[in-house]
Structures are given as C-alpha cells and as structure tokens.
Design a protein around this motif. Sequence first.
Motif, mmCIF file in Angstrom:
data_model
loop_
_atom_site.group_PDB
_atom_site.id
_atom_site.type_symbol
_atom_site.label_atom_id
_atom_site.label_comp_id
_atom_site.label_asym_id
_atom_site.label_seq_id
_atom_site.Cartn_x
_atom_site.Cartn_y
_atom_site.Cartn_z
ATOM 1 N N TRP A 104 12.718 5.993 0.631
ATOM 2 C CA TRP A 104 12.301 4.710 1.194
ATOM 3 C C TRP A 104 11.563 3.935 0.109
ATOM 4 O O TRP A 104 10.610 4.438 -0.492
ATOM 5 C CB TRP A 104 11.381 4.925 2.395
ATOM 6 C CG TRP A 104 10.876 3.640 3.018
ATOM 7 C CD1 TRP A 104 11.478 2.903 3.986
ATOM 8 C CD2 TRP A 104 9.660 2.954 2.693
ATOM 9 N NE1 TRP A 104 10.724 1.807 4.300
ATOM 10 C CE2 TRP A 104 9.598 1.799 3.513
ATOM 11 C CE3 TRP A 104 8.620 3.193 1.788
ATOM 12 C CZ2 TRP A 104 8.535 0.895 3.461
ATOM 13 C CZ3 TRP A 104 7.564 2.288 1.733
ATOM 14 C CH2 TRP A 104 7.523 1.155 2.562
ATOM 15 N N THR A 105 11.992 2.685 -0.132
ATOM 16 C CA THR A 105 11.329 1.859 -1.148
ATOM 17 C C THR A 105 10.772 0.568 -0.575
ATOM 18 O O THR A 105 10.032 -0.143 -1.250
ATOM 19 C CB THR A 105 12.310 1.508 -2.286
ATOM 20 O OG1 THR A 105 13.474 0.860 -1.730
ATOM 21 C CG2 THR A 105 12.743 2.768 -3.029
ATOM 22 N N GLY A 106 11.120 0.265 0.677
ATOM 23 C CA GLY A 106 10.632 -0.947 1.321
ATOM 24 C C GLY A 106 11.414 -1.205 2.590
ATOM 25 O O GLY A 106 12.535 -0.705 2.764
ATOM 26 N N GLY A 107 10.837 -2.012 3.482
ATOM 27 C CA GLY A 107 11.451 -2.239 4.782
ATOM 28 C C GLY A 107 12.776 -2.962 4.714
ATOM 29 O O GLY A 107 13.757 -2.558 5.353
ATOM 30 N N LEU A 108 12.857 -4.055 3.945
ATOM 31 C CA LEU A 108 14.108 -4.794 3.811
ATOM 32 C C LEU A 108 15.143 -3.955 3.069
ATOM 33 O O LEU A 108 16.317 -3.913 3.459
ATOM 34 C CB LEU A 108 13.866 -6.117 3.089
ATOM 35 C CG LEU A 108 15.100 -7.002 2.893
ATOM 36 C CD1 LEU A 108 15.692 -7.402 4.238
ATOM 37 C CD2 LEU A 108 14.748 -8.236 2.063
ATOM 38 N N ASP A 109 14.715 -3.300 2.001
ATOM 39 C CA ASP A 109 15.635 -2.444 1.245
ATOM 40 C C ASP A 109 16.252 -1.380 2.145
ATOM 41 O O ASP A 109 17.454 -1.097 2.063
ATOM 42 C CB ASP A 109 14.903 -1.753 0.091
ATOM 43 C CG ASP A 109 14.502 -2.711 -1.012
ATOM 44 O OD1 ASP A 109 15.023 -3.839 -1.029
ATOM 45 O OD2 ASP A 109 13.659 -2.325 -1.844
ATOM 46 N N PHE A 110 15.433 -0.781 3.015
ATOM 47 C CA PHE A 110 15.955 0.263 3.890
ATOM 48 C C PHE A 110 17.006 -0.293 4.838
ATOM 49 O O PHE A 110 18.067 0.315 5.035
ATOM 50 C CB PHE A 110 14.845 0.927 4.705
ATOM 51 C CG PHE A 110 15.391 1.844 5.769
ATOM 52 C CD1 PHE A 110 15.870 3.097 5.442
ATOM 53 C CD2 PHE A 110 15.475 1.422 7.093
ATOM 54 C CE1 PHE A 110 16.415 3.927 6.417
ATOM 55 C CE2 PHE A 110 16.011 2.246 8.068
ATOM 56 C CZ PHE A 110 16.487 3.500 7.728
ATOM 57 N N GLN A 118 3.307 12.701 -1.200
ATOM 58 C CA GLN A 118 3.865 13.492 -0.104
ATOM 59 C C GLN A 118 3.654 12.790 1.232
ATOM 60 O O GLN A 118 4.529 12.802 2.106
ATOM 61 C CB GLN A 118 3.210 14.872 -0.078
ATOM 62 C CG GLN A 118 3.663 15.772 1.067
ATOM 63 C CD GLN A 118 5.112 16.167 0.951
ATOM 64 O OE1 GLN A 118 5.507 16.807 -0.023
ATOM 65 N NE2 GLN A 118 5.928 15.780 1.918
ATOM 66 N N LEU A 119 2.502 12.164 1.399
ATOM 67 C CA LEU A 119 2.170 11.528 2.666
ATOM 68 C C LEU A 119 3.150 10.414 3.006
ATOM 69 O O LEU A 119 3.692 10.377 4.120
ATOM 70 C CB LEU A 119 0.744 10.979 2.606
ATOM 71 C CG LEU A 119 0.178 10.396 3.898
ATOM 72 C CD1 LEU A 119 0.032 11.484 4.954
ATOM 73 C CD2 LEU A 119 -1.175 9.730 3.624
ATOM 74 N N VAL A 120 3.403 9.516 2.069
ATOM 75 C CA VAL A 120 4.299 8.407 2.377
ATOM 76 C C VAL A 120 5.725 8.913 2.552
ATOM 77 O O VAL A 120 6.475 8.413 3.401
ATOM 78 C CB VAL A 120 4.209 7.308 1.290
ATOM 79 C CG1 VAL A 120 4.788 7.772 -0.042
ATOM 80 C CG2 VAL A 120 4.912 6.043 1.755
ATOM 81 N N LYS A 121 6.125 9.926 1.798
ATOM 82 C CA LYS A 121 7.463 10.501 1.962
ATOM 83 C C LYS A 121 7.623 11.120 3.350
ATOM 84 O O LYS A 121 8.644 10.935 4.020
ATOM 85 C CB LYS A 121 7.704 11.540 0.870
ATOM 86 C CG LYS A 121 9.055 12.224 0.906
ATOM 87 C CD LYS A 121 9.272 12.931 -0.426
ATOM 88 C CE LYS A 121 10.203 14.108 -0.338
ATOM 89 N NZ LYS A 121 9.696 15.253 0.387
ATOM 90 N N SER A 122 6.611 11.846 3.805
ATOM 91 C CA SER A 122 6.671 12.481 5.126
ATOM 92 C C SER A 122 6.643 11.445 6.248
ATOM 93 O O SER A 122 7.404 11.542 7.224
ATOM 94 C CB SER A 122 5.509 13.460 5.297
ATOM 95 O OG SER A 122 5.588 14.509 4.359
ATOM 96 N N PHE A 123 5.766 10.445 6.140
ATOM 97 C CA PHE A 123 5.721 9.381 7.143
ATOM 98 C C PHE A 123 7.065 8.659 7.229
ATOM 99 O O PHE A 123 7.554 8.348 8.324
ATOM 100 C CB PHE A 123 4.616 8.375 6.822
ATOM 101 C CG PHE A 123 3.260 8.745 7.360
ATOM 102 C CD1 PHE A 123 3.119 9.277 8.631
ATOM 103 C CD2 PHE A 123 2.117 8.544 6.606
ATOM 104 C CE1 PHE A 123 1.870 9.613 9.143
ATOM 105 C CE2 PHE A 123 0.857 8.880 7.095
ATOM 106 C CZ PHE A 123 0.734 9.414 8.360
ATOM 107 N N ILE A 181 0.842 -1.205 0.000
ATOM 108 C CA ILE A 181 0.000 0.000 0.000
ATOM 109 C C ILE A 181 0.875 1.253 0.000
ATOM 110 O O ILE A 181 0.660 2.174 -0.786
ATOM 111 C CB ILE A 181 -0.954 -0.009 1.212
ATOM 112 C CG1 ILE A 181 -2.012 -1.106 1.048
ATOM 113 C CG2 ILE A 181 -1.613 1.360 1.395
ATOM 114 C CD1 ILE A 181 -2.841 -1.356 2.297
ATOM 115 N N LEU A 182 1.875 1.294 0.891
ATOM 116 C CA LEU A 182 2.744 2.470 0.960
ATOM 117 C C LEU A 182 3.549 2.634 -0.327
ATOM 118 O O LEU A 182 3.746 3.763 -0.805
ATOM 119 C CB LEU A 182 3.684 2.365 2.161
ATOM 120 C CG LEU A 182 3.041 2.345 3.551
ATOM 121 C CD1 LEU A 182 4.112 2.449 4.636
ATOM 122 C CD2 LEU A 182 2.025 3.460 3.722
#
Length: 740
Positions: free
Chosen positions: A549-555, A164-169, A150-151
């Motif tokens: 940010w592109t994903g949890g594992l990637d980060f 903008q929302l996902v970038k700010s979160f 979703i994100l």
Amino acid sequence: MTVPELDMIAPLDTPLPPVPPAEVLTPSQWITFLAIADTIIPSIADPSAQSIDDLAVDVPEYNNAIQKIQQIIATGAPSDAVQKYMKAKASSTPGFKDLIHRTFGDYMRDDALKGIRVILSALDTRAGCYLLTGYSTSFCLHPVNVRQQILQGWSQSYFPQLRQLVKSFAALTIATWVKQSSAINPVLGFPRAPVHGKPGKGFDYSFLDIPPGQDQELVETDVIIVGSGCGGGVCAKNLAEAGHRVLVTDRAYHFPAKHLPMSSTDAGIHLFHNGGVDTSDDNSVAFLAGQAWGGGGTVNWSASLQTQGFVRQEWADEGLSFFTSSEYQDCLDRVCQRMGVSTKYIEHNENNRVLFEGARKLGFNAKEVPQNTGGNKHYCGYCTLGCGAAEKQGPVVSWLPDAANAGAQFMEGFEAEKIVFDFASGRRITTGVQGTWTSRDETGGVSGSNKTKRKVLIKAKRVIVSCGTLHSPLLLLRSDLTNPQIGRNLHCHPASLVAGVFPKEIRPWEGGILTTLCEEFANQDNHGHGAKINAMTMIPSWVLPFMPWTGGLDFKVFASKLSRMCAHCVVVRDRDSGQVYPDPVDGRCKIKYSPSAFDKGHALECILGMCKIMYVMGAEEIIVSQVGVPIFTRSPDAKESVGINDASFQAWLANLRKRGLPHPETSWGSAHQMGTCRMAASETKGVVDPTGEVWGAEGLYVADASVFPSASGVNPMVTNMAISDMISRGVSRGLKMENR
C-alpha cells in the motif's frame, strides 16, 4: 452471464455466529482505528464536490484516475460503478466494523491486540501523537491527506515497528474491505459464483448427536480419529474397510456442496483456522490452515504431487528406510488412483499459461501439475472457498464417504481436549480421548446461540491424531506428554507474490488455480533446498492484501486492474525451522517462525525469475509484495527483440536484488505447515516412530503432515495421504493381531 445474473444463482448462505459481545476497543480507540482505515481505503470524490472526509486530489489527478479505471472496467458494469467505487471508504462499508470486531475479539492474539490498543490510545494524546506523527493533534482530527502522509512516513521510518504497523494495518483493512465491499466487485467483474462452475451434489453425511445431560457421555469404538482432513480421511477409509469400528471427530462442521463456494467473509470464519488470521510471533508470516470438515482438503487447490526422490532419500538417510521402499511408492500410487489424479484433463487458465509459456521462453524447467479431480476438467478458480461442484476428490468427496459406506461414524463440533491414558508396569497405554461436543443450533445451522454442550469421553483401542501441523502437537502437550521435540521442527514453505498487469482482460479467477509448476530454482544448494513457482489463487481478498500500500488513490487504481493481472508465488522448501506452542494465557496456537537468511536467499533468486517471466510474457507493470520497491512500468518504446535484457528492466531487477527481502517490508504467507510431530528413528530426534506411533505412548498415533521429517518441497497433500495410508494399515494389522 453478467455478474448480477451469476449472483442470482449463488450458493446458499452460511450465516456467521454473532459478533463477540465484549467491546474489543474503547469508543475513542474505534474512532482512531476507523480514521486509519479510512486513510487506507479513503473516499475520493470529484474535486468540485470534495468534503473534509474525502482524500483531496486535484482535477487532473482525479480525471486521470477515473479515465484509467473506466478503460478497464468490466463489461456490463453499472454506469455509476466507478464513482461508487471511488467514493467508497472503509468505515461506511456495511459489515466492515463488525468483521474487524470479530477479528479482534475472536482471532487476534492477546499480545497483538494489546499492542494495537496502546498505539490507538497514544494516537489520541498530545504526547503520543507528537512522538508517533510529529503533530500534537489527535490523528483522527487531521484531514485525510495529512493522515495519509503520516502513514506513508511510517512505511519509510527508521523504526521497524512503525514499518510493520502500517503494513499490518493496511493488510487487515484491505482484506476486510475487499471481503465486505459491494463497490469493488462490479468494477472488477468478479462474480459471487464461478462462471464455469456447475453445482454438484455431495455425499449425504450423518453425524452422531449427543443427548442433553449433565454427566459426561461415554462413547466406545475401536479407533477414534481426531481430525477429518487428508490424513484422517485416508485412515478412516482404510480402517473401516478393514472391519474396525471407526469414529472420526472434528471441531469443525460440515457444509454441503450447495453452500459452496462460500463468500470470502464466510469462508474465513467457517473453513479456516482462527479466521484465517494466524501470524508468526514477529508478524513476518501469515499462516493459512484449513479448519473445515475435510480439513485442508476442502480448501486446497487440487495440486497432487508425489514426494520427490531426493526428499525420500533424505528421509531414508535419517533411518526411515520406508521412504525409499516400493511399499511407499505403492502408498503414493494408491492414494492418487483413488482420487483420479491426472494431468489429462487440464485446461490452463491465463494465469497458468503465462507461467508455463514464460518459463518455456526463458528455458526454465516447468511442468503440468496433476489434479485430484477424478477425471474431470474442473475449470473453476474458487476452490479456496470450498468446491461447490463436488469434483475435487478431497476427503469430503472421496475418503470419508468410502469410510461411511464401510460403517465409519462421524462427529462434528467435537473439541478434543486431552488424550486419556492408563498406566501399567511403567507403560503409558492410550485408552481414548476426552473433549466437549457442541451441537448445531435449533435451525440446524451454526450461527445461533441456542446450542447444546456436553462433555464426552470416547474410549478406544487406538487413537489417531490428525489435527494438522498447528494443532496435533498442542493436543499432545495438553495430554501431559513431555517429549521436547513436540511442536518443534516446523516447516512451512514460506511464499511471496509477484504480480503482473497485462494489456488485455484476463479474469484470472476463472479456471483451475494451480496447474503449472516451475522448478528452475528448486535446488540452489545441491541439497534440495530452493524454491518453486506456482500460480496464485486470484480471489480478490487473497491477492490484494499482499500487495504494498502506497496511498489511497494509488490503491484504488491498482486494485481496479485485478481483472488484467496474473500473480505467481514463490514457494520455498525451507531448510530452517520454527516451533508451535500453546499461548500461556488461553492455550491457543502460537507460532515461532521467521524465514531465515538462507531460505530468503533462495526465495530472492526465484522472485527475480518470476519477474522475468512476467516481463517476457508482456506485462505492462510488475509488482512485488515488498514495501519500498517501486512498480516496474514497461516503456512503450521497449524493443520486444531485446527481451529481458531491456536496460530499464535490468536496472529495476538490480535494485530488487540489492534490497533483498528485508523484514518487515516483505510479505510472506504459508499454506503448507509440516513437521511439528516429526517422524524419527529415535525418541531424541522426533515425536513418532517409523510406524507413526508416538514415542512412549502405546496405541497413540499421529497421521498428518506434522509427521514429515522435513519440508516436502511440494504441496503436502499426497505425501500426507501416503504416509497416513501406511500408518493406518499398520494400525489395522496390530488390531487384528490382538483379536486373534
């Protein structure tokens, strides 16, 4: 020394005030927010032991990630450091929720917080979820993988509000988690104390205490200086040494060198304006401004560049001939001499060496940056968090002690509310400043609730406002001054990052932060507008939130490479300006600014040059702070002799140029704010006259970077100090004439 050994000799703690008691989110909103945070920073477990709370990854993907991190993990890290790092998630990190609560409750704009509440509530309703996610199930009830999808979808949405929302979160979550996490630093090898730093002893300050009481306290002096930063410090020294009674006030409190450098969490609260989370109205730019005893000079990076000739001529052409005079050069030289400004003692760290040598290999113009380190090498990369060595010659170490030795007095914890005037024969005559003083707590700290508050009137013959570009205009407006130029003409040197990952360990947080400057792209319109390249502070919580940010594992894999990264930032001399103004609800500073297409065009050319520097210096990966641009990965088969002409690199650059720097995908920051009390030859064009006196207010002066007629194009400290040197000497001459 190992990281644990260094942590044992860390600076003294600086406890924070209590978290705001009022609830900033409802219980259900908190559940949804923490579900988002745990998607951005998820728990990642061995596939054989995964639970519903983990990001599901298959065995090859997990093993590949573990292998990559283990190959680069810091020497001496605990044997279970990688597993703890992978399992760590945002919501289970001690202090994470409290710091988010503090951010929302104390620092976030009211309109922004209302918007977050609306989104979080919508994600807990069937209709809202379907509209925002395509599912009718509440966001928090989805598995982590679905939430991640979703994100990721939001980041590519047609609607800029979702992008903008996902970038700010992501930026908020990453910054908060990196500050609070005990799992990331062992992986990086990032110590609490600087490896090459040595504790120093600063000046022993004495501050005025106001006794408890109900009535307004009266204090009298010749000159009150509101603000202890680079402008206020110079003014205090000059006026005190000239024999005048001087009182310097600041809303901030002093922290001695033994408390520095602070942790990233504490520094954000104690040393930066608004917790370090100021943003422009459209969220396009994050603004960082010092709010400490010593102002921005307490947290800047030692860069001490004099005003460029073409800027001086530009200002002189507007009727301000002082800037092309020998007198101004004397001011510049005088302030530099006091701080021991020199390039003689520079030792470049790897981050700066990559910039300097990469520029040379490409034929770009680069130079060393003079440092205000008083004849010391000062090989320390933590000055963003305060200088524990007491070597950086900012106001706290140089100008304010000089003022104290000449008899100046100081008051911390003083919130200047308005400037006081008398009126006679149509003249507005400044007579002082009114405000509220707040004591320290009963332990001498600032974290307790048992503090004394007292209304104070400070009567003075002259008032010098040195509150900084964001707050000097607000104080003037609160004082019923109505010049429409107040708050306008905001320039901020918008900055964006490029990072490179290199084959070897660099430990980029070690060594001087900013010792090299590339000026190849500084004059793209033949009128002095363009961009420069300088090295970036590599404190983890300052770098990682600006990366896409592109994903949890990637980060987690990407963040683990920080010890092998260099990062440089483009710093734009912006032609087009914005505005600061008070929030109509609570009076706090609001900022209307967005980088213009003209200025972004200059930034793009410079960013392409930054990428070339990273490539020619051997970066294996190159990352720009723009969502949607893939990481460039160098092919193992790339021929070194081809250099930047490598076909795959050129194709990547072409894609970057084609995309440009769109909003909201591009991350921008600003650490240099200027111009909101502009100096001008007439009242219709500015706020202060050529002597620094506010138009239409006798005896009221502004002495900080807000008086710049336009962007300086270089770090503003020395220009600020030189102008303040001129203004304060003029104030002294005026006072002496009155006393004859």
